[in-house]
Design a protein around this motif. Structure first.
Motif: not given
Length: 223
Positions: A133-152
């Motif tokens: 989902x686009x908003x998650x991709x943007x969130x991750x980029x804003x926070x360094x692009x290193x968080x496994x948010x898709x696994x949560x």
């Protein structure tokens, strides 16, 4: 001889913090979108174009619209707004009237917005289909692009909802405006642009902010 006690005393604060530091309030979502004036800035050029087009030839309508856009840009700069924000609105009007002059049709003043909505819908929907989902991709980029948010599961669900909300807004704008465009209804295109503009953007932005905050609480360690 230097007294180290005196140096430490000089480095320490000697009084209460300034009131401005204690009472500073972060900008609200509406503030970040330009506040009530942001809605006015996006509405005035549209209303002027349609109103003038009803009584003057197309070439004159374009001239008046550009003059109003320049005056509005100057006013925004005098108010201390960022140069990019103020001039961005002027460039948007210039592009719209440029297409009108090229095609000779007043309704083409709205064509950029129509196809921008279509592109936004396609991108947001495609990101949902590929489970990014686009908003998650943007969130991750804003926070360094290193968080496994898709696994949560909680974070992924939140961004599914937020991205779906954005896709719904884009899709609604495209369907309504394209229908009015094909019906050659310039006046109703203006109404649709205003009604489906800032109000829907604010609603979608609220959902996106909710998803951002929910994800931040799960992945960013709070001090």
């Amino acid at each position: 001889m230097i007294d180290h006690k005196d140096l430490r005393a000089a480095a320490e604060p000697t009084g209460p913090e300034p009131a401005a530091d204690r009472t500073a309030v972060p900008p609200t979502l509406l503030d970040q979108m330009g506040g009530p004036m942001g809605f006015v800035y996006s509405t005035v050029p549209v209303v002027v174009f349609v109103a003038v087009n009803a009584v003057l030839p197309l070439a004159a309508t374009v001239g008046v619209s550009v003059a109003v856009a320049v005056a509005l840009t100057g006013f925004r700069l005098l108010r201390g707004e960022r140069f990019s924000s103020a001039v961005g609105g002027l460039l948007g009007i210039a592009a719209a009237v440029g297409i009108v002059l090229w095609t000779g049709s007043a309704k083409d003043f709205f064509v950029i917005g129509i196809w921008a909505a279509a592109a936004g819908f396609v991108i947001a929907s495609a990101s949902l289909l590929v489970r990014r989902p686009l908003t998650g991709v943007v969130w991750n980029l804003v926070h360094g692009g290193k968080h496994p948010w898709r696994d949560d599961a909680v974070a992924l669900r939140a961004h599914d909802i937020a991205t779906a909300a954005a896709a719904l807004v884009f899709g609604t704008r495209f369907v309504v405006k394209e229908w009015l465009y094909l019906a050659d209804s310039t006046t109703w295109l203006a109404v649709a642009k205003i009604v489906l503009g800032t109000p829907l953007t604010v609603l979608a932005a609220l959902v996106v902010v909710w998803a951002f905050r929910r994800t931040t609480k799960r992945f960013i360690v709070q001090p």
